[in-house]
Scaffold this active site. Structure first.
Site, PDB file in Angstrom:
ATOM      1  N   GLY A 191      -0.618   9.058   1.429  1.00  0.00           N
ATOM      2  CA  GLY A 191      -0.046  10.391   1.328  1.00  0.00           C
ATOM      3  C   GLY A 191       1.069  10.646   2.312  1.00  0.00           C
ATOM      4  N   LYS A 234       2.541  -0.320   8.693  1.00  0.00           N
ATOM      5  CA  LYS A 234       2.342   1.017   8.141  1.00  0.00           C
ATOM      6  C   LYS A 234       3.437   1.936   8.689  1.00  0.00           C
ATOM      7  CE  LYS A 234      -1.851   2.696   7.851  1.00  0.00           C
ATOM      8  NZ  LYS A 234      -3.158   3.349   8.176  1.00  0.00           N
ATOM      9  N   GLY A 242       0.812  -1.208   0.000  1.00  0.00           N
ATOM     10  CA  GLY A 242       0.000   0.000   0.000  1.00  0.00           C
ATOM     11  C   GLY A 242       0.843   1.254   0.000  1.00  0.00           C
ATOM     12  N   ASP A 281     -15.600   8.914   6.478  1.00  0.00           N
ATOM     13  CA  ASP A 281     -15.023   8.894   5.128  1.00  0.00           C
ATOM     14  C   ASP A 281     -15.019   7.472   4.575  1.00  0.00           C
ATOM     15  OD1 ASP A 281     -13.880  10.072   2.864  1.00  0.00           O
ATOM     16  OD2 ASP A 281     -11.853   9.671   3.551  1.00  0.00           O
ATOM     17  N   GLY A 286       2.926   7.918   3.888  1.00  0.00           N
ATOM     18  CA  GLY A 286       3.833   6.796   4.078  1.00  0.00           C
ATOM     19  C   GLY A 286       3.414   5.574   3.281  1.00  0.00           C
ATOM     20  N   GLN A 287       3.988   4.438   3.661  1.00  0.00           N
ATOM     21  CA  GLN A 287       3.777   3.197   2.938  1.00  0.00           C
ATOM     22  C   GLN A 287       3.261   2.106   3.880  1.00  0.00           C
ATOM     23  OE1 GLN A 287       7.084   4.581   3.094  1.00  0.00           O
ATOM     24  NE2 GLN A 287       6.483   5.988   1.468  1.00  0.00           N
TER      25      GLN A 287
END
EC number: 2.7.11.1
Length: 564
Positions: free
Chosen positions: A179, A198, A176, A292, A181-182
């Site tokens: 905005g 994460k 993944g 969201d 990080g990964q």
């Protein structure tokens, strides 16, 4: 406080290390308050365990003297004028709650450890006594086995004091990109736990004031005990990054399922929306609203069931930047003219929607986001409640059955226009022969979800009683047979996620990378704040190291031996 507790555990370890196997009859404490004295030498010079020593309260005179010392040395001071204002702030309340939970967890864990360690000690002593009495094993061999046990216990004790670090995890592959990080598929080296790690850029988080969202996600993940929500395994930080190691959910997200199927059969859509309601309700029961929701937030586990993830916006408000950007878009399209929403057929709208997602490749991954699933009152910055999540679920049910969202247009501007006048544009889809695409009860549910707050369903109980869910047994839903079960080679199979070595898959994140690089260039090293208070976390389930004892060549598994 912490050092004193550690010394008490060390004293216990010291007592145990002095035990010898000349006399294995350890006296039992005479009361629950009994304590052990350090090991002492007997008349023959051999080490024997410390005898129990009863707790003796101090005299009343001593207690009065102690109280007087406290009153003299710690006289009360006037509170600052802004004390109550600061105490009522959400940031302060969070720190208080985290602190309370931390100390409760700390001491419960410590007491569990001490109790389990004593239980293990008794088991080992019984085993060694049997070895000596039945098999006539020599004292030398017994002491060697005892020393081995002590070594294992010391290893467990050391692990309890170690905080997780990035180097404790082996990165397997990226699954993944966000905005800030990964997300990586990773394995914890000492326990072989598979997790989704994460890694978030601290500089960007502080620069964009997004730390509260990360802290909220951490708090929700640590609080939940529900199978409907993704669980947190570890949380830690270093000067550059924040780390959240969560359970890995290998079946990909609901968006991927929709892309592969285009539309779902009515029974399959009913199954998934039922599980989504259960997951969202689990979040609401914790006192949070997601705000969201979109298909990317729902993951499919190895058994084919739904789990909800990504709680960053559940902090109470969506970021001002995002709201302002969306409000501007709503105003910009106010006077624009678009083709009538109802003039297009289902097939035309489906093609337009999928083409837009392909041509505007960063449509769903943009930092600002799309309005496809977000309730209008959230976009307008008005007051809202937890039922805004029901609006989002109504949009997802709509999309699952016809292949496009209820307010989708040929452009983002048209989508905003449709949403702005949603009462006019929300129409029951019809096929080319003018048949309704939805059953009456399906449309009834959708219009009770996508509705004004006053007309929207108000509780999960109301949802369950609606005729649309007549065939659903919510009590046994998670153990029922799902429509789709991921085909996995092993626990590290990441085939249902984007391949970050593939240029086509990477193109989806072009806008994310561009914005991330732009923000990184703006951030100064001095922008990184101190450590986030109350962030570190270590779960107490699963394999976390072993203190197994070898019994006749086999490892003895103790339920408490995983604590460290």
């Amino acid at each position: 406080m912490f050092s004193r507790s550690d010394r008490e555990v060390d004293d216990l370890a010291g007592n145990m290390s002095h035990l010898g196997f000349y006399d294995l009859n350890i006296p039992k404490p005479t009361s629950p308050q009994a304590q052990y004295r350090p090991a002492r030498k007997s008349e023959n010079g051999r080490l024997t365990p410390g005898l129990p020593r009863s707790y003796k309260p101090c005299d009343s005179d001593d207690q009065d003297t102690f109280k007087n010392r406290i009153s003299l040395n710690h006289s009360p001071k006037k509170l600052p004028k802004d004390f109550h204002e600061r105490a009522s702030q959400s940031k302060t309340q969070r720190v208080v709650n985290v602190c309370q939970l931390y100390f409760l967890d700390y001491y419960c864990d410590m007491f569990d450890y001490v109790i389990s360690r004593r239980q293990r000690t008794k088991q080992v002593l019984r085993y060694l006594e049997q070895q000596r009495s039945v098999k006539n094993v020599s004292n030398k061999v017994l002491n060697e086995e005892w020393a081995l046990y002590l070594q294992r216990e010391h290893e467990v004790l050391r692990k309890r004091r170690l905080k997780p670090k990035h180097k404790d995890f082996q990165i397997l592959t990226q699954v993944g990109q966000g905005g800030y990080g990964q997300v990586y598929l990773a394995k914890k080296k000492d326990s072989d736990e598979i997790c989704a790690l994460k890694i978030l850029n601290k500089k960007l988080l502080f620069k964009l004031n997004e730390t509260n969202h990360v802290l909220t996600e951490r708090d929700i993940l640590t609080t939940t005990r529900s199978d409907w929500l993704v669980k947190l395994l570890y949380a830690f930080q270093d000067p550059e990054s924040l780390y959240l190691a969560m359970e890995f959910v290998p079946g990909g997200d609901f968006r991927t399922l929709l892309i592969n199927t285009r539309i779902l059969k009515s029974g399959h859509a009913r199954f998934y929306i039922s599980e989504m309601f259960c997951a969202v309700n689990a979040l609401h029961e914790l006192g949070y609203t997601h705000r969201d929701l979109k298909p990317e937030n729902f993951l499919i586990d190895a058994t084919g069931h739904i789990k909800l993830t990504d709680f960053g916006l559940a902090a109470g408000t969506v970021s001002n930047e995002r709201i302002e950007s969306m409000k501007i878009r709503l105003e910009e399209v106010k006077n624009l003219e678009f083709p009538a929403f109802t003039e297009r057929s289902i097939e035309d709208r489906r093609k337009i929607y999928h083409n837009m997602r392909k041509t505007e490749i960063n449509y769903a991954n943009s930092m600002v986001g799309s309005p496809d699933y977000m309730a209008l009152e959230v976009l307008e910055g008005k007051k809202y409640d937890f039922t805004v999540d029901y609006w989002s679920l109504g949009c997802m049910l709509f999309e699952s059955l016809v292949g496009y969202t209820p307010f989708s247009g040929s452009s983002t501007n048209e989508t905003y226009e449709n949403l702005r006048y949603w009462k006019k544009t929300l129409r029951r889809p019809r096929t080319e022969d003018r048949r309704a695409a939805f059953s009456d009860r399906t449309w009834d549910l959708i219009t009770r979800l996508i509705a004004d707050p006053i007309n929207r369903v108000r509780s999960f109980e109301q949802v369950r009683k609606m005729s649309y869910f007549a065939e659903i047994n919510f009590e046994t839903l998670r153990t029922s047979s799902p429509p789709f079960i991921p085909q996995l080679d092993d626990e590290t199979d990441a085939g249902y996620f984007d391949d970050f070595t593939n240029e086509e898959d990477m193109a989806k994140y072009a806008d994310v990378f561009k914005r991330q690089n732009k923000l990184s260039a703006m951030v100064d090293d001095s922008a990184v704040d101190s450590k986030l208070v109350g962030f570190t976390f270590r779960h107490r389930d699963g394999k976390q190291g072993s203190s197994g004892i070898l019994y006749n060549g086999s490892e003895h598994s103790d339920p408490f031996s995983t604590f460290y």
